[in-house]
Design a protein around this motif. Structure first.
Motif, PDB file in Angstrom:
ATOM      1  N   VAL A   1      50.302  38.449  33.125  1.00 39.32           N
ATOM      2  CA  VAL A   1      49.360  39.127  32.220  1.00 39.32           C
ATOM      3  C   VAL A   1      49.803  40.581  32.068  1.00 39.32           C
ATOM      4  O   VAL A   1      49.911  41.311  33.044  1.00 39.32           O
ATOM      5  N   LEU A   2      50.068  40.969  30.834  1.00 40.60           N
ATOM      6  CA  LEU A   2      50.439  42.358  30.556  1.00 40.60           C
ATOM      7  C   LEU A   2      49.216  43.262  30.712  1.00 40.60           C
ATOM      8  O   LEU A   2      49.267  44.284  31.381  1.00 40.60           O
ATOM      9  N   CYS A   3      48.100  42.858  30.068  1.00 39.75           N
ATOM     10  CA  CYS A   3      46.904  43.712  30.100  1.00 39.75           C
ATOM     11  C   CYS A   3      45.641  42.856  30.106  1.00 39.75           C
ATOM     12  O   CYS A   3      45.547  41.889  29.349  1.00 39.75           O
ATOM     13  N   LEU A   4      44.694  43.221  30.961  1.00 44.57           N
ATOM     14  CA  LEU A   4      43.412  42.535  31.029  1.00 44.57           C
ATOM     15  C   LEU A   4      42.322  43.453  30.488  1.00 44.57           C
ATOM     16  O   LEU A   4      42.196  44.602  30.915  1.00 44.57           O
ATOM     17  N   LEU A   5      41.531  42.943  29.521  1.00 43.57           N
ATOM     18  CA  LEU A   5      40.328  43.634  29.045  1.00 43.57           C
ATOM     19  C   LEU A   5      39.154  42.845  29.601  1.00 43.57           C
ATOM     20  O   LEU A   5      38.995  41.661  29.277  1.00 43.57           O
ATOM     21  N   SER A   6      38.349  43.482  30.458  1.00 40.75           N
ATOM     22  CA  SER A   6      37.341  42.719  31.188  1.00 40.75           C
ATOM     23  C   SER A   6      35.947  43.321  31.073  1.00 40.75           C
ATOM     24  O   SER A   6      35.781  44.545  31.057  1.00 40.75           O
TER      25      SER A   6
ATOM     26  N   LEU B   1      39.999  39.906  38.383  1.00 39.49           N
ATOM     27  CA  LEU B   1      41.206  40.748  38.498  1.00 39.49           C
ATOM     28  C   LEU B   1      42.276  40.052  39.330  1.00 39.49           C
ATOM     29  O   LEU B   1      43.466  40.073  38.990  1.00 39.49           O
ATOM     30  N   ASN B   2      41.861  39.409  40.428  1.00 43.58           N
ATOM     31  CA  ASN B   2      42.838  38.721  41.289  1.00 43.58           C
ATOM     32  C   ASN B   2      43.408  37.471  40.641  1.00 43.58           C
ATOM     33  O   ASN B   2      44.577  37.141  40.826  1.00 43.58           O
ATOM     34  N   LEU B   3      42.561  36.758  39.870  1.00 39.96           N
ATOM     35  CA  LEU B   3      43.057  35.573  39.152  1.00 39.96           C
ATOM     36  C   LEU B   3      44.114  35.972  38.120  1.00 39.96           C
ATOM     37  O   LEU B   3      45.144  35.330  37.985  1.00 39.96           O
ATOM     38  N   MET B   4      43.848  37.051  37.401  1.00 39.03           N
ATOM     39  CA  MET B   4      44.719  37.458  36.292  1.00 39.03           C
ATOM     40  C   MET B   4      45.902  38.313  36.764  1.00 39.03           C
ATOM     41  O   MET B   4      46.957  38.303  36.125  1.00 39.03           O
ATOM     42  N   ASN B   5      45.697  39.098  37.824  1.00 37.65           N
ATOM     43  CA  ASN B   5      46.749  39.953  38.378  1.00 37.65           C
ATOM     44  C   ASN B   5      47.523  40.704  37.282  1.00 37.65           C
ATOM     45  O   ASN B   5      48.745  40.566  37.140  1.00 37.65           O
ATOM     46  N   PRO B   6      46.814  41.521  36.478  1.00 40.09           N
ATOM     47  CA  PRO B   6      47.480  42.134  35.317  1.00 40.09           C
ATOM     48  C   PRO B   6      48.354  43.331  35.693  1.00 40.09           C
ATOM     49  O   PRO B   6      48.113  43.987  36.705  1.00 40.09           O
ATOM     50  N   GLN B   7      49.343  43.625  34.833  1.00 39.02           N
ATOM     51  CA  GLN B   7      50.138  44.851  35.010  1.00 39.02           C
ATOM     52  C   GLN B   7      49.293  46.080  34.660  1.00 39.02           C
ATOM     53  O   GLN B   7      49.365  47.101  35.324  1.00 39.02           O
ATOM     54  N   PHE B   8      48.510  45.951  33.580  1.00 43.41           N
ATOM     55  CA  PHE B   8      47.662  47.059  33.121  1.00 43.41           C
ATOM     56  C   PHE B   8      46.222  46.561  32.987  1.00 43.41           C
ATOM     57  O   PHE B   8      45.994  45.368  32.753  1.00 43.41           O
ATOM     58  N   PHE B   9      45.278  47.491  33.111  1.00 44.13           N
ATOM     59  CA  PHE B   9      43.869  47.089  33.066  1.00 44.13           C
ATOM     60  C   PHE B   9      43.066  48.042  32.188  1.00 44.13           C
ATOM     61  O   PHE B   9      43.192  49.270  32.296  1.00 44.13           O
ATOM     62  N   ILE B  10      42.238  47.450  31.292  1.00 40.17           N
ATOM     63  CA  ILE B  10      41.340  48.237  30.434  1.00 40.17           C
ATOM     64  C   ILE B  10      39.920  47.677  30.600  1.00 40.17           C
ATOM     65  O   ILE B  10      39.641  46.561  30.161  1.00 40.17           O
ATOM     66  N   PRO B  11      39.016  48.425  31.262  1.00 42.19           N
ATOM     67  CA  PRO B  11      37.629  47.953  31.332  1.00 42.19           C
ATOM     68  C   PRO B  11      36.956  48.119  29.965  1.00 42.19           C
ATOM     69  O   PRO B  11      37.137  49.144  29.312  1.00 42.19           O
TER      70      PRO B  11
ATOM     71  N   ILE C   1      41.192  49.533  41.216  1.00 39.93           N
ATOM     72  CA  ILE C   1      41.999  50.278  42.199  1.00 39.93           C
ATOM     73  C   ILE C   1      41.892  49.603  43.566  1.00 39.93           C
ATOM     74  O   ILE C   1      42.889  49.413  44.272  1.00 39.93           O
ATOM     75  N   GLU C   2      40.664  49.188  43.932  1.00 40.42           N
ATOM     76  CA  GLU C   2      40.461  48.474  45.209  1.00 40.42           C
ATOM     77  C   GLU C   2      41.242  47.171  45.240  1.00 40.42           C
ATOM     78  O   GLU C   2      41.644  46.699  46.308  1.00 40.42           O
ATOM     79  N   CYS C   3      41.445  46.561  44.069  1.00 39.30           N
ATOM     80  CA  CYS C   3      42.197  45.292  43.999  1.00 39.30           C
ATOM     81  C   CYS C   3      43.713  45.519  43.940  1.00 39.30           C
ATOM     82  O   CYS C   3      44.475  44.576  43.715  1.00 39.30           O
ATOM     83  N   GLY C   4      44.140  46.781  44.068  1.00 34.12           N
ATOM     84  CA  GLY C   4      45.577  47.055  44.156  1.00 34.12           C
ATOM     85  C   GLY C   4      46.251  47.434  42.854  1.00 34.12           C
ATOM     86  O   GLY C   4      47.481  47.530  42.800  1.00 34.12           O
ATOM     87  N   ILE C   5      45.469  47.655  41.787  1.00 33.81           N
ATOM     88  CA  ILE C   5      46.101  48.083  40.525  1.00 33.81           C
ATOM     89  C   ILE C   5      46.256  49.600  40.577  1.00 33.81           C
ATOM     90  O   ILE C   5      45.282  50.319  40.806  1.00 33.81           O
TER      91      ILE C   5
END
Length: 554
Positions: free
Chosen positions: A189-194, A377-387, A403-407
Motif C-alpha cells: 500500500v502506497l498510501c492509506l486514507l483512513s 493500519l497494521n493490516l494495510m501497513n502503508p508507506q504513507f498515511f493520510i487521516p 506513529i505508535e504503529c511504527g509509521i
C-alpha cells in the motif's frame, strides 16, 4: 499493473477539519477519480442555510479528466452532494446495490432529473481504467453494503477505508472482509486514507450485540409505550428496534417521511428483515395497550430529536408523550446537536417520560476506536498515511496512532481542504493548493449565499433593521413626504416614540441640508443618513440595527 504511473496526487475537497462533506480526489496520471460526494448540515452561524457541499471548482476546471465517482456507502455525508456534482459533470458513478439505490432516491429528493450513469459493483468487482485498476472490500458500518476502495498503481495501492469499525459479532450482512484487507496490505500500500471519527476514543467500539441486548432489556421492562428516535439511514439501529419489538411482543408504528422512503427501498432490496404482522399505522396506536406499542421516529440530522420535542410539547399531530412512556434516543449527538439533545431530554422528562439518552444513552458508535484504527493500519501497513473524515483534533489523534504503529512522522500528512499531496519516487510533498471550501445551499440557490449575505443575516438576527423612507421633490428641492421610519426586530415602536421622533428629525435635517446644495448624489445622501442615524441609535440603545434608507422622487 503493467503501466508505470508517473504522477499520483491526492486532493481532499472536503471531509478534513470538519464533520461531513466527504469528497476526495485521487489523480493517477491523466485519470481523475472522485471518492464520495457528501454534504454537511449547517453550523449554527449559517443562518437559514439548508445544507453545505464542497466547492467543486477544481472538478469543473478539469471536467475532461474526471473518470469515475466511487461511493463508499449510502450515508448523506458521503452521497448528499452527488446531484450537485452531476449538474456540472457527467461521469459514471460506481457503488454497491444499496448505495446506488439510496443515491437515486437522494437525487429525486433534491429534484435532479438529469442524466445519471449509475453502475452497480460488489466487493468482487475489479474495474480497469487507462492508468490503473480499482477494486473494493467490504467494511463494517451502520449501513449494509459499505465498502473500502483500492486504486492499484505501479507505485502501490491507494486505499480509502470509507467509514468502518471491526465488530467481532457482526451479522453476515455487516461482516468486514479482513482477509482481503490483509492481502491488499501484503501486496503493498502506497498510501492509506483512513476514517478518523473516533480517533480520540481509547479501546474498542462496543459491539452492536451489546446494544441489541440492552435494547431488548428496555423493551421487555418498559411498562408503557416505547418511543425510539434514530437516523433514517442508521439501518442497523432500525433493525435492532424491529428485532426487540418482535422479541417483546410489541407492534411498531413508524413516524417520519424520510424513513418511509428508505424503509420501503431497503425492505424491497432485502436489507431489513421485518415481520409484516408487527407493523401498524400511526392512527392504530390507540387500539393497543401502551406495553404493546413501539413508535419509531426517524429523520435526517436533527429531525428525530425535533420530532420528540413536538411530542413533549403535546404539539405533534399524531403522537404525544404521556406519563409512563419510555423514550430511547439512539441518534448520537453531532457537534451543535448536543445542546438540542440535552434540551429535548429535559422536555421529555418534564412531560413524564423515562428517557435513555446522554449518560444513559443506548448507543454505540459506527466508527472504529483507537484499537480498531491500529488494526487497520497494521493490516494495510502503508508507506504513507493520510487521516481523513474528521475535525482537525481527530486527524491529529489518528496521526499519533499511526506513529505508535511504527509509521515515521515524515510519512504522515494531516491535510487541509484543497491540499495537493503528490507522490513521486518514494517521497510525498504538498506545496500547492486548489480552490476548496463551502458552497452554501439555501432553497434552490446554489452558492448564491456567501459571507456578505450571512453577515447581513447575522446583523438582522442580532439588532434588527430600521427602514427610512423619504420622498423628495427634486425640482423644488424639498421633502415631499416623510421621513417615515419602520422598525423590525430593533425596538418596540409604541414604547419608543421619542427615539423614532428624534431619528426622524435627524434624517429631515440631513436631507434638507444635502438637497439645498447645488449638486448632490443619492448614494452620498444615503450614506450620510446611515452614519448619523447609526451614531444616534447606538448612543441611545447600544444597538446597531441595519439601516436601510429608501429615497423616492416625485
Amino acid at each position: 499493473m503493467n503501466k508505470t504511473n508517473e504522477c499520483i496526487k491526492i486532493i481532499p475537497l472536503g471531509g478534513v477539519g470538519e464533520l461531513g462533506k466527504n469528497m476526495y480526489v485521487t489523480e493517477v496520471d491523466d485519470d481523475l477519480f472522485i471518492i464520495d460526494a457528501g454534504l454537511m448540515f449547517p453550523e449554527n452561524e449559517m443562518l437559514g442555510i439548508d445544507i453545505v457541499i464542497p466547492d467543486m471548482t477544481y472538478l469543473k476546471e478539469n471536467r475532461e479528466r474526471v473518470t469515475a465517482v466511487f461511493l463508499t456507502h449510502g450515508h448523506e455525508d458521503h452521497i448528499g452532494a452527488l446531484s450537485y456534482l452531476l449538474r456540472e459533470i457527467q461521469v459514471p458513478v460506481y457503488g454497491t446495490r444499496l448505495t446506488i439505490a439510496i443515491a437515486k432516491a437522494k437525487l429525486k429528493e433534491q429534484e435532479y432529473y438529469g442524466p445519471a450513469d449509475f453502475r452497480v459493483i460488489d466487493s468482487e468487482t475489479v474495474l480497469d481504467f487507462n492508468s490503473s485498476s480499482v477494486s473494493f472490500f467490504r467494511t463494517n458500518h451502520s449501513i449494509p453494503d459499505s465498502v473500502g476502495i483500492t486504486i492499484h498503481t505501479s507505485q502501490g495501492a491507494i486505499v480509502h477505508t470509507g467509514d468502518f469499525k471491526f465488530d467481532q459479532a457482526a451479522s453476515k450482512m455487516y461482516k468486514p472482509e479482513i482477509g482481503k484487507m490483509a492481502k491488499i496490505g501484503e501486496e503493498g500500500v502506497l498510501c492509506l486514507l483512513s476514517d478518523s471519527m473516533e480517533a480520540e476514543k481509547p479501546g474498542y467500539t462496543a459491539s452492536e450485540a451489546t446494544m441489541a441486548k440492552e435494547l431488548n432489556s428496555v423493551f421487555l421492562h418498559a411498562k408503557g409505550r416505547v418511543i425510539a428516535a434514530c437516523f433514517a439511514s442508521d439501518l442497523i439501529r432500525i433493525q435492532h428496534v424491529f428485532d426487540s419489538a418482535r422479541d417483546s411482543g410489541r407492534k411498531v408504528a413508524v413516524v417520519g417521511k424520510s424513513l418511509k422512503k428508505i424503509y420501503d427501498l431497503v425492505i424491497e432490496l432485502g436489507y431489513l428483515e421485518v415481520d409484516e404482522d408487527i407493523l401498524i399505522s400511526v392512527p392504530d396506536i390507540k387500539k393497543y395497550p401502551g406495553d404493546e406499542v413501539v413508535v419509531l421516529a426517524t429523520g435526517h440530522q436533527g429531525e428525530p430529536v425535533e420530532v420528540l420535542q413536538k411530542m413533549a410539547r403535546q404539539s405533534h399531530p399524531q403522537v404525544n408523550i404521556v406519563e409512563g412512556d419510555t423514550v430511547i434516543i439512539t441518534a448520537s449527538p453531532i457537534g451543535t446537536n448536543e445542546l438540542l439533545v440535552n434540551k429535548t431530554v429535559d422536555m421529555l422528562e418534564r412531560a413524564g417520560a423515562n428517557v435513555f439518552a446522554g449518560k444513559r444513552a443506548l448507543h454505540v458508535s459506527s466508527h472504529g476506536s483507537q484499537e480498531e484504527l491500529k488494526f487497520m493500519l497494521n493490516l494495510m501497513n502503508p508507506q504513507f498515511f493520510i487521516p481523513v473524515h474528521g475535525e482537525y483534533k481527530m486527524l491529529k489523534a489518528h496521526s499519533q496512532i499511526a506513529i505508535e504503529c511504527g509509521i515515521p512522522r515524515e510519512k504522515i500528512h494531516i491535510p487541509d481542504r484543497g491540499d495537493i499531496i503528490t507522490f513521486e519516487k518514494g517521497k510525498v510533498r504538498s506545496t500547492e493548493k486548489v480552490t476548496a471550501g463551502n458552497v452554501l445551499i439555501d432553497g434552490i440557490g446554489v452558492g448564491d449565499v456567501g459571507n456578505i449575505v450571512l453577515r447581513d443575516r447575522r446583523l438582522l438576527s442580532q439588532d434588527g433593521i430600521l427602514i427610512v423612507v423619504v420622498t423628495l421633490n427634486k425640482a423644488e428641492r424639498k421633502i415631499a413626504a416623510g421621513p417615515e421610519i419602520i422598525s423590525r426586530g430593533f425596538v418596540y415602536v409604541r414604547e419608543s416614540e421619542k427615539l423614532m421622533e428624534d431619528s426622524a428629525i435627524i434624517v429631515r435635517d440631513i436631507v434638507e441640508k444635502v438637497i439645498a446644495r447645488p449638486s448632490f448624489d443619492w448614494a452620498g445622501l444615503k450614506q450620510d443618513m446611515r452614519d448619523a442615524l447609526s451614531q444616534h441609535l447606538y448612543e441611545k440603545t447600544k444597538r446597531r440595527p441595519m439601516i436601510m434608507p429608501i429615497l423616492m422622487e416625485v
